[in-house]
Write a protein that holds these residues in place. Structure first.
Motif, PDB file in Angstrom:
ATOM      1  N   UNK A  35     -17.754 -11.064 -66.666  1.00  0.00           N
ATOM      2  CA  UNK A  35     -17.930  -9.650 -67.834  1.00  0.00           C
ATOM      3  C   UNK A  35     -18.727  -8.719 -67.048  1.00  0.00           C
ATOM      4  N   UNK A  36     -18.224  -7.410 -66.986  1.00  0.00           N
ATOM      5  CA  UNK A  36     -18.806  -6.347 -66.293  1.00  0.00           C
ATOM      6  C   UNK A  36     -19.053  -5.222 -67.214  1.00  0.00           C
ATOM      7  N   UNK A  37     -20.270  -5.067 -67.527  1.00  0.00           N
ATOM      8  CA  UNK A  37     -20.672  -3.694 -68.220  1.00  0.00           C
ATOM      9  C   UNK A  37     -20.133  -2.634 -67.753  1.00  0.00           C
ATOM     10  N   UNK A  38     -20.083  -1.414 -68.735  1.00  0.00           N
ATOM     11  CA  UNK A  38     -19.503  -0.222 -68.160  1.00  0.00           C
ATOM     12  C   UNK A  38     -20.093   0.943 -69.167  1.00  0.00           C
ATOM     13  N   UNK A  39     -20.210   1.992 -68.604  1.00  0.00           N
ATOM     14  CA  UNK A  39     -20.525   3.199 -69.551  1.00  0.00           C
ATOM     15  C   UNK A  39     -19.414   4.070 -69.594  1.00  0.00           C
ATOM     16  N   UNK A  40     -19.505   4.782 -70.871  1.00  0.00           N
ATOM     17  CA  UNK A  40     -18.284   5.673 -70.831  1.00  0.00           C
ATOM     18  C   UNK A  40     -17.801   6.622 -69.969  1.00  0.00           C
ATOM     19  N   UNK A  41     -16.873   6.942 -69.324  1.00  0.00           N
ATOM     20  CA  UNK A  41     -16.838   7.867 -68.247  1.00  0.00           C
ATOM     21  C   UNK A  41     -16.595   7.235 -66.860  1.00  0.00           C
ATOM     22  N   UNK A  42     -17.123   5.850 -66.818  1.00  0.00           N
ATOM     23  CA  UNK A  42     -16.962   5.159 -65.487  1.00  0.00           C
ATOM     24  C   UNK A  42     -15.372   4.877 -65.256  1.00  0.00           C
ATOM     25  N   UNK A  43     -15.028   4.714 -64.015  1.00  0.00           N
ATOM     26  CA  UNK A  43     -13.969   4.068 -63.882  1.00  0.00           C
ATOM     27  C   UNK A  43     -14.112   2.683 -63.390  1.00  0.00           C
ATOM     28  N   UNK A  44     -13.001   1.983 -63.362  1.00  0.00           N
ATOM     29  CA  UNK A  44     -12.931   0.311 -63.014  1.00  0.00           C
ATOM     30  C   UNK A  44     -13.896   0.137 -61.488  1.00  0.00           C
ATOM     31  N   UNK A  45     -13.663   0.954 -60.856  1.00  0.00           N
ATOM     32  CA  UNK A  45     -14.166   1.052 -59.611  1.00  0.00           C
ATOM     33  C   UNK A  45     -15.891   1.297 -59.574  1.00  0.00           C
ATOM     34  N   UNK A  46     -16.115   2.357 -60.418  1.00  0.00           N
ATOM     35  CA  UNK A  46     -17.566   2.555 -60.751  1.00  0.00           C
ATOM     36  C   UNK A  46     -18.277   1.425 -61.289  1.00  0.00           C
ATOM     37  N   UNK A  47     -17.622   0.770 -62.244  1.00  0.00           N
ATOM     38  CA  UNK A  47     -18.400  -0.432 -62.981  1.00  0.00           C
ATOM     39  C   UNK A  47     -18.416  -1.613 -61.988  1.00  0.00           C
ATOM     40  N   UNK A  48     -17.355  -1.694 -61.042  1.00  0.00           N
ATOM     41  CA  UNK A  48     -17.216  -3.099 -60.273  1.00  0.00           C
ATOM     42  C   UNK A  48     -18.357  -2.676 -59.268  1.00  0.00           C
ATOM     43  N   UNK A  49     -18.495  -1.530 -58.491  1.00  0.00           N
ATOM     44  CA  UNK A  49     -19.611  -1.477 -57.659  1.00  0.00           C
ATOM     45  C   UNK A  49     -20.850  -1.701 -58.411  1.00  0.00           C
ATOM     46  N   UNK A  50     -20.999  -1.106 -59.558  1.00  0.00           N
ATOM     47  CA  UNK A  50     -22.525  -1.321 -60.181  1.00  0.00           C
ATOM     48  C   UNK A  50     -22.659  -2.743 -60.142  1.00  0.00           C
TER      49      UNK A  50
END
Ligand code: SF4
Ligand code: SF4
Length: 235
Positions: free
Chosen positions: A11-26
Motif C-alpha cells: 500500500x502506497x499513499x499518494x497526493x492528488x497530482x502525483x504520478x505513480x513514479x512520484x508516489x513510488x519514489x516517496x
C-alpha cells in the motif's frame, strides 16, 4: 483518510497530482527509469518505467496515481522487457565503458547491472556521431547520448535557455545544439547550468575533471542504482 495505490502488493499513499513514479519514489520503491528527474516535466520516452496498472501497460512517470490502482512493477516479465530496452540503448550508440570517464557514475550502466544485462544481445549499430569539443569547459560526445532529453528540459525549464534539441528520425536522430554554428562553444550554455550536469550518461562531461574520483569509489561502485536513486545521491 489518505488515498493509496498498491505497488507489488504494498500500500502506497499518494497526493492528488502525483504520478505513480512520484508516489513510488516517496515510498522508497524503485521503478527503473532513465529519462525522469524530479523537478523536470515528465517525458515518458525511455519506457523503462513501464508498469502494469490493472493489467494495462503505462509509463509510471506520466500516469497519475489514482485510488485503487493495482500496480505490478518488479516482476520478471517487466524486468525482461526493461533489459531488452537497455540492450537496445547500448547497441544504438557507441558505449565503450572501460574508456568512458562516466563509468561508475553512469545511470545507463547501473541500470544494466541492476537488470542483470550481460551483453548487448542485438547487432551493434555503430552509428557515426559527431563529438563536439569546441567549448572550453564542456564536451558533448554524441556516441553516448541516449536521447533522454534531460538536458533539453533542464536547459529550458531550469536554466531559462534553449541550448539543446533532438533532431532527425530513426538512425539519424541526434542531439543538436541551438547555436549559429551548431557548436557548444557558440551556444549560451555555461558550466554552472543544470543542463551541463544532468546527463545520466557520459554524453555531456565537464573537461579537466577526468578521473578525479578513481574507479572503484564512484557512485555506483558503492551503491546500486536503486539505493542511489531513492537516496537522491545523484545531483
Ligand atoms: Fe558505458 Fe555509460 Fe559511458 Fe555509455 S555512457 S560508455 S554506458 S559508462
Ligand atoms: Fe540525455 Fe545526455 Fe543525451 Fe542530453 S546529452 S539527451 S542528457 S543522454
Amino acid at each position: 483518510m489518505s488515498k493509496t495505490i498498491k505497488i507489488d502488493g504494498i500500500e502506497v499513499p499518494f497526493e492528488t497530482g502525483q504520478t505513480i513514479m512520484d508516489a513510488a519514489l516517496a515510498a522508497d520503491i524503485y521503478i527503473p527509469h532513465l529519462c525522469h528527474k524530479p523537478g523536470l516535466s515528465p517525458h515518458g520516452s525511455c519506457k523503462l518505467c513501464t508498469v502494469d496498472v490493472n493489467g494495462r501497460a503505462v509509463s509510471a512517470c506520466t500516469m497519475p496515481a489514482e485510488a485503487g490502482q493495482e500496480i505490478d512493477n518488479n516482476t520478471p516479465e517487466l524486468n525482461e522487457v526493461r533489459k531488452s530496452i537497455t540492450q537496445m540503448l547500448f547497441v544504438e550508440g557507441n558505449h565503450l565503458c572501460p574508456s568512458c570517464e562516466k563509468s561508475g557514475d553512469c545511470t545507463l550502466q547501473a541500470v544494466a547491472y541492476h537488470l542483470g544485462m550481460l551483453d548487448g544481445h542485438y547487432p551493434q549499430f555503430y552509428p557515426r556521431r559527431e563529438v563536439d569539443a569546441s567549448h572550453p569547459t564542456l564536451v558533448l560526445d554524441r556516441d553516448r547520448c541516449i536521447m533522454c532529453e534531460l538536458c533539453v528540459r533542464a536547459s529550458r525549464e531550469c536554466d531559462g535557455k534553449d541550448v539543446f534539441a533532438i533532431s532527425g528520425r530513426g538512425t539519424s536522430r541526434q542531439l543538436i545544439v541551438n547555436s549559429e554554428t551548431g557548436k557548444l562553444a557558440d551556444s549560451d550554455i555555461e558550466p554552472d547550468d543544470m543542463a551541463a550536469h544532468i546527463c545520466p550518461v557520459g554524453a555531456i562531461l565537464i573537461k579537466d575533471h577526468g578521473y578525479e574520483v578513481p574507479i572503484g569509489r564512484r557512485t555506483f561502485d558503492l551503491h546500486s542504482v536503486a539505493e542511489t536513486d531513492l537516496e537522491e545521491v545523484i545531483l
